[in-house]
Design an enzyme around this catalytic site. Structure first.
Site, PDB file in Angstrom:
ATOM      1  N   HIS A  79     -25.325  43.783 -22.244  1.00 24.54           N
ATOM      2  CA  HIS A  79     -25.259  43.064 -20.964  1.00 24.54           C
ATOM      3  C   HIS A  79     -26.372  42.012 -20.914  1.00 24.54           C
ATOM      4  CE1 HIS A  79     -25.238  42.192 -16.671  1.00 24.54           C
ATOM      5  NE2 HIS A  79     -26.493  42.569 -16.597  1.00 24.54           N
ATOM      6  N   ASP A 108     -23.076   8.337 -24.092  1.00 24.15           N
ATOM      7  CA  ASP A 108     -22.797   9.691 -24.600  1.00 24.15           C
ATOM      8  C   ASP A 108     -24.144  10.314 -24.967  1.00 24.15           C
ATOM      9  OD1 ASP A 108     -21.739  12.009 -26.005  1.00 24.15           O
ATOM     10  OD2 ASP A 108     -19.860  10.911 -26.146  1.00 24.15           O
ATOM     11  N   TRP A 144     -32.225  44.626 -24.675  1.00 27.17           N
ATOM     12  CA  TRP A 144     -32.055  43.222 -25.075  1.00 27.17           C
ATOM     13  C   TRP A 144     -33.325  42.701 -25.736  1.00 27.17           C
ATOM     14  CZ3 TRP A 144     -34.087  38.336 -23.834  1.00 27.17           C
ATOM     15  CH2 TRP A 144     -35.085  38.314 -22.858  1.00 27.17           C
ATOM     16  N   SER A 171     -28.041  26.778 -32.475  1.00 29.35           N
ATOM     17  CA  SER A 171     -27.275  25.999 -31.501  1.00 29.35           C
ATOM     18  C   SER A 171     -28.191  25.459 -30.401  1.00 29.35           C
ATOM     19  CB  SER A 171     -26.173  26.888 -30.911  1.00 29.35           C
ATOM     20  OG  SER A 171     -25.715  26.358 -29.709  1.00 29.35           O
ATOM     21  N   SER A 172     -29.085  26.329 -29.887  1.00 27.52           N
ATOM     22  CA  SER A 172     -29.975  25.901 -28.806  1.00 27.52           C
ATOM     23  C   SER A 172     -30.929  24.813 -29.275  1.00 27.52           C
ATOM     24  CB  SER A 172     -30.810  27.077 -28.297  1.00 27.52           C
ATOM     25  OG  SER A 172     -30.005  27.984 -27.627  1.00 27.52           O
ATOM     26  N   HIS A 255     -41.281  34.766 -22.599  1.00 21.76           N
ATOM     27  CA  HIS A 255     -41.666  34.235 -21.298  1.00 21.76           C
ATOM     28  C   HIS A 255     -41.258  32.783 -21.109  1.00 21.76           C
ATOM     29  CE1 HIS A 255     -42.784  35.189 -17.375  1.00 21.76           C
ATOM     30  NE2 HIS A 255     -43.232  33.958 -17.286  1.00 21.76           N
ATOM     31  N   GLU A 257     -38.780  31.579 -22.370  1.00 24.69           N
ATOM     32  CA  GLU A 257     -37.328  31.739 -22.198  1.00 24.69           C
ATOM     33  C   GLU A 257     -36.964  31.910 -20.720  1.00 24.69           C
ATOM     34  OE1 GLU A 257     -34.712  31.519 -23.956  1.00 24.69           O
ATOM     35  OE2 GLU A 257     -33.195  32.659 -22.854  1.00 24.69           O
ATOM     36  N   TYR A 259     -38.397  30.598 -18.256  1.00 22.70           N
ATOM     37  CA  TYR A 259     -38.421  29.283 -17.604  1.00 22.70           C
ATOM     38  C   TYR A 259     -37.332  28.374 -18.142  1.00 22.70           C
ATOM     39  CZ  TYR A 259     -42.484  31.250 -15.563  1.00 22.70           C
ATOM     40  OH  TYR A 259     -43.302  32.095 -14.879  1.00 22.70           O
ATOM     41  N   SER A 270     -32.870  20.458  -6.857  1.00 18.18           N
ATOM     42  CA  SER A 270     -33.573  19.252  -6.415  1.00 18.18           C
ATOM     43  C   SER A 270     -32.638  18.046  -6.310  1.00 18.18           C
ATOM     44  CB  SER A 270     -34.712  18.914  -7.385  1.00 18.18           C
ATOM     45  OG  SER A 270     -35.593  19.995  -7.475  1.00 18.18           O
ATOM     46  N   HIS A 304     -48.132  39.723 -19.995  1.00 18.86           N
ATOM     47  CA  HIS A 304     -47.930  40.461 -18.733  1.00 18.86           C
ATOM     48  C   HIS A 304     -46.683  41.345 -18.815  1.00 18.86           C
ATOM     49  CE1 HIS A 304     -45.605  36.779 -16.971  1.00 18.86           C
ATOM     50  NE2 HIS A 304     -44.754  37.637 -17.455  1.00 18.86           N
ATOM     51  N   HIS A 305     -45.873  41.150 -19.863  1.00 17.97           N
ATOM     52  CA  HIS A 305     -44.752  42.063 -20.088  1.00 17.97           C
ATOM     53  C   HIS A 305     -45.223  43.338 -20.786  1.00 17.97           C
ATOM     54  CE1 HIS A 305     -41.623  39.045 -19.068  1.00 17.97           C
ATOM     55  NE2 HIS A 305     -42.513  38.197 -19.525  1.00 17.97           N
ATOM     56  N   THR A 330     -45.008  27.001  -8.627  1.00 21.87           N
ATOM     57  CA  THR A 330     -43.718  27.464  -8.101  1.00 21.87           C
ATOM     58  C   THR A 330     -43.702  27.332  -6.590  1.00 21.87           C
ATOM     59  OG1 THR A 330     -43.762  29.045  -9.908  1.00 21.87           O
ATOM     60  CG2 THR A 330     -42.026  29.317  -8.293  1.00 21.87           C
ATOM     61  N   LYS A 333     -43.031  23.827  -5.492  1.00 22.52           N
ATOM     62  CA  LYS A 333     -41.612  23.470  -5.533  1.00 22.52           C
ATOM     63  C   LYS A 333     -40.899  23.935  -4.260  1.00 22.52           C
ATOM     64  CE  LYS A 333     -40.551  22.861 -10.295  1.00 22.52           C
ATOM     65  NZ  LYS A 333     -39.804  21.644  -9.997  1.00 22.52           N
ATOM     66  N   ARG A 452     -36.039  52.298 -15.637  1.00 19.33           N
ATOM     67  CA  ARG A 452     -34.835  51.543 -15.954  1.00 19.33           C
ATOM     68  C   ARG A 452     -34.241  52.076 -17.253  1.00 19.33           C
ATOM     69  NH1 ARG A 452     -37.102  45.887 -18.551  1.00 19.33           N
ATOM     70  NH2 ARG A 452     -34.907  45.418 -18.775  1.00 19.33           N
TER      71      ARG A 452
END
Lengths: 527, 375
Positions: A79, A108, A144, A171-172, A255, A257, A259, A270, A304-305, A330, A333, A452
């Site tokens: 998932h 293009d 994951w 690809s990315s 991390h 990722e 963002y 925006s 922090h993870h 943040t 924003k 979890r």
């Protein structure tokens, strides 16, 4: 290039490429490729959603009823992988493909053939990923995050996942390079960097993040691969390695990722808020600087993870302070969006509903993020449902809601028809209500002590889990409304003018709706 | 989140909850029983209040705007799009608020890391899927045991009513005295686990090949429960932690009792066991250590967890099976039991598997053979 005859010139204005399936396989048109990205990501979103609903069905009541623990772990793992790499990231690339050239007045993307290749890698990766359910041992069940040494124990489903991650990473990276070059080199005359729509800015910064961190992920999973099959011991203490090394490398990717998945969402919101407030975006320059600050800070907060891995106090403090700092840009924003709305002349068509819902619910995820940043509190809530609630508030109510906002906003441009406001609004209200029913109780579950990634739980968690499961099924079914809205809009509906929104500004609204196959063959001049 | 959370906290805590868990809030952190857990609890409450105030302020403005600055109400859009003073203010003020939050958090981080001068040191080892405990220093030194989930499978599979402490109960709980500083050393045997008891304010990953430490000093007697908090494979959800905090006298009695038991059960490694004795003992060892994967009926859950019933390795050369049980199989969930179980237990469980289900080798493996295999 040989001489251009009038005949060839004529060809440029009419599409005479292959038709049928071959059109889509061979296309180098940014609009076709954007459409394919969007359809692909929605299919993956539904696949990941089915996994989520199976998880919630199992968790509806205490005890094991629907699936076995091993398969449950495969579901939670897949998932996450499917939603992150298959749904959210490709959806944003789809938006980038469709909208960036239209927004900056380019004909293009810079590398049109590479663009085709970066899309067509994705279905291959998806087949490897989803196909891993059907190999002996099933899909990987290591979460994951694929933490070693658990991921080293897995069956061949893990190897398929590693290759899928490699392919999606390639690809990315190709997509990101394309976006960087397009934005830097192909802007229409007069479109200076600080005149670009904010969506272009957020994607430019996101693209740099992608180029920086996707190779790091590739390195991490390659080390797992060699630990699994080629006798290395990167993550095995017995061979001089360290399991925690994996976590450092993974989160150095992971991390930024986070963002990567939210900055383009900030960009979409925006665009939408000023349109429906009929008022220019407040603090454009500070929005750009805030986005860049978030991106830079994202490289120095990864641990922090990992507060519970047992780092020294000084390391914990450094990562705690750095993480707390992210609240500042943040916050800027959110304040800017609210200030844009302030004294505007607002209407609430479906895109604006989603964008307003985004600010409201995403900010709740921001608050829980701040609470998680406090290391001692994080040690209590790490790996609990509190964290599950937190990242779904920022990823679902954040990224996904912004994607829906953008989809409704630009659907008239894509299809040439107005979507049904009634259906769009129904989709929004069902989604936001069921979203909160699903994920709000998870804060309580986490605080009260539910870990979890468990298939069964103690009895005191039963009520909130039942509630969350009901909400999840409501949320899942609500997404079918989106299919109805889009299909209806593609097949017909009120004819959309070039600029269907009263307050909309930007080059994309200067071309007809639907946007013709080729646009801006002669670059527009921006004053 | 804040508004609803606070609202829910106040309303729900006003409702007198029924049941055995009534003492525990089901919407907030568990009632703390250590100074560190209490600090975390208060810090969380403070953060919630600060977030609530910001929430009300920001969304008060936003919703005021949403309801009043509408085109349908005749609102005409203003044209301002920047204001340097406002922008500086909403950058600097959050920084100041963050500094206020960082101060108490820093003190707690430093307190949590101070594992010096413990009264008792206990090592916890995470196994797939149970905890092993060794009391390595202080009162109770030398005590060691393995702690397994004690909730019966019938309850998990829904064939029996679920008990009060469903999935949060173990056969051998950790026992510690009240008011003493307990240093926990954490490590693991296979994959990463995490030792977490919310009421004690302790969560520490158990990392294979490394030792990490943490500490707690419980201020109250009682039973405190927690779970493994790091995904560790199939039965991650089924390896709880149960800590009994006793008075000094009761703890001393428990230590004496444990040491007496250990002396009594210290087996004579040279004893020759009869086949039936070994099979009977082995069945218990199998249920506690092997059945999670290989299943009580020996059918396993292929391909991840292979069957033992009719398996070549169980019916063939016993030396090979002894080696696998003692050393594990690299790259699979098959753990090395050589240091986890006593020689007698290993001998018994191997004997059992070779004489259970359709496996009828008739062989009895003696503890002495296992002892020999150690060398």
């Amino acid at each position: 290039m040989s001489a251009v005859t009038p005949d060839q010139l004529h060809d440029d204005h009419h599409h005479h490429g292959p038709t049928g399936l071959m059109r889509w396989i061979t296309t180098t048109n940014h609009k076709d490729i954007g459409t394919m990205y969007l359809i692909f990501s929605f299919i993956m979103f539904l696949s990941g959603g089915v996994m989520a609903l199976t998880i919630r069905a199992e968790l509806f009541q205490p005890g094991m009823q629907v699936v076995q623990p091993e398969f449950f772990n495969q579901l939670t793992t897949m998932h996450g992988l499917v939603m992150v790499f298959g749904a959210i990231m490709p959806a944003f690339v789809g938006f980038a493909n469709w909208m960036l050239p239209l927004m900056i007045g380019a004909s293009d993307m810079a590398f049109a053939r590479m663009n085709n290749w970066s899309f067509w890698l994705l279905p291959v990766a998806a087949i490897l990923l989803i196909g891993s359910f059907f190999v002996p041992g099933g899909a990987t069940a290591a979460g994951w995050t694929l933490y070693a040494p658990l991921s080293v124990q897995m069956g061949m489903g893990m190897d398929l996942t590693i290759f899928a991650v490699h392919i999606m990473g390639i690809s990315s990276i190709m997509g990101a390079i394309n976006i960087v070059v397009t934005i830097l080199n192909m802007r229409a005359p007069g479109m200076t960097m600080m005149k670009m729509p904010l969506f272009c800015w957020t994607w430019l910064i996101t693209a740099y993040l992608l180029i920086a961190v996707m190779p790091v992920l590739a390195g991490a999973v390659t080390m797992i691969l060699t630990d699994r099959h080629f006798g290395t011991a990167f993550f095995n203490a017995a061979g001089g390695g360290d399991p925690v090394l994996y976590q450092h490398v993974f989160w150095f990717f992971g991390h930024p990722e986070v963002y990567i998945m939210i900055l383009p969402a900030f960009g979409i919101v925006s665009q939408i808020i000023p349109t429906f407030a009929r008022k220019p975006l407040f603090g454009y320059a500070s929005m750009v600087y805030a986005t860049a600050s978030i991106a830079i800070l994202s490289f120095v907060v990864w641990a922090h993870h990992m507060f519970t891995t047992g780092m020294p106090a000084a390391t914990q403090l450094f990562f705690m302070y750095a993480t707390m700092l992210i609240a500042v840009p943040t916050g800027v924003k959110v304040f800017n969006w609210v200030a844009t709305m302030w004294r505007g002349s607002m209407t609430f068509e479906t895109p604006m509903l989603w964008a307003t819902g985004f600010i409201f619910v995403f900010t709740m995820g921001g608050f829980t993020g701040l609470i998680c940043a406090i290391a001692p509190i994080d040690i209590q809530v790490q790996d609990t449902y509190y964290v599950v609630a937190h990242f779904h508030y920022v990823l679902v109510a954040g990224s996904l809601f912004a994607l829906f906002a953008g989809a409704y906003y630009w659907l008239p441009k894509w299809t040439g028809h107005m979507y049904s406001e009634t259906i769009g609004k129904l989709h929004f209200w069902c989604s936001i209500i069921f979203f909160n029913i699903t994920f709000f109780p998870m804060h309580f579950l986490g605080l009260a002590g539910m870990p979890r990634r468990i298939p069964d739980y103690a009895l005191q968690f039963a009520d909130f889990n039942a509630l969350a499961s009901i909400g999840a099924f409501g949320f899942g079914l609500s997404q079918l409304i989106f299919i109805v809205a889009v299909v209806k809009c593609v097949r017909g509906g009120k004819k959309a003018p070039a600029s269907p929104w009263e307050g909309a500004e930007g080059l994309e609204w200067t071309v007809p709706s639907p946007a013709p196959h080729h646009t801006f063959e002669t670059p527009p001049v921006v004053k | 989140m804040s508004v609803l959370a606070r609202f829910a906290v106040t309303t729900l805590s006003a409702v007198p909850a029924a049941g055995a868990w009534a003492a525990q809030s089901s919407v907030n952190l568990q009632t703390p029983v250590t100074a560190v857990a209490a600090e975390i609890y208060d810090m969380h409450t403070l953060m919630m209040i600060i977030c609530l105030v910001i929430f009300v302020a920001v969304f008060g403005v936003m919703f005021w705007s949403v309801f009043h600055h509408r085109k349908s109400k005749g609102a005409v859009a203003a044209h301002f799009h920047e204001n340097t003073m406002v922008e500086i203010a909403w950058t600097v003020v959050p920084v100041l608020i963050l500094l206020g939050m960082a101060y108490p958090a820093t003190k707690t981080v430093i307190a949590m890391k101070d594992t010096s001068n413990p009264d008792i040191t206990i090592k916890a080892t995470g196994y797939q899927w149970k905890w092993g405990y060794d009391y390595i220093k202080g009162e109770g030194e030398g005590i060691k045991f393995v702690s397994n989930l004690s909730t019966p499978q019938e309850q998990i599979q829904g064939r029996a009513a679920k008990g009060e402490h469903y999935l949060l109960e173990v056969d051998n709980p950790v026992v510690v005295p009240v008011g003493k500083k307990i240093r926990m050393l954490l490590t693991a045997n296979d994959v990463i686990h995490a030792w977490w008891v919310p009421a004690l304010g302790v969560k520490q990953d158990a990392i294979p090949g490394f030792i990490r430490d943490t500490w707690f000093r419980a201020d109250k007697e009682g039973v405190f429960r927690g779970n493994c908090a790091e995904l560790c494979g199939k039965d991650h959800g089924f390896m709880p932690i149960e800590v009994h905090v006793l008075s000094a006298e009761k703890y001393a009695a428990w230590v004496a009792d444990q040491q007496g038991k250990m002396a009594a059960t210290a087996e004579d490694p040279t004893k020759e066991w009869a086949l039936a004795e070994l099979v009977a003992k082995g069945e218990q060892v199998f249920a506690a250590n092997c059945a999670a994967c290989h299943q009580a009926d020996g059918k396993g859950m292929p391909p991840a967890f292979p069957p033992l019933d009719g398996a070549a390795i169980v019916q063939g050369d016993k030396a090979e099976q002894i080696k696998v049980v003692m050393q594990g199989r690299d790259g699979t969930a098959m753990a090395a039991f050589g240091k986890q179980l006593s020689d007698t237990d290993i001998a018994a469980v191997i004997t059992y598997t070779r004489n259970a289900w359709s496996n009828q080798t008739g062989e009895a493996i003696q503890p002495a053979e296992i002892a020999a295999a150690h060398n």
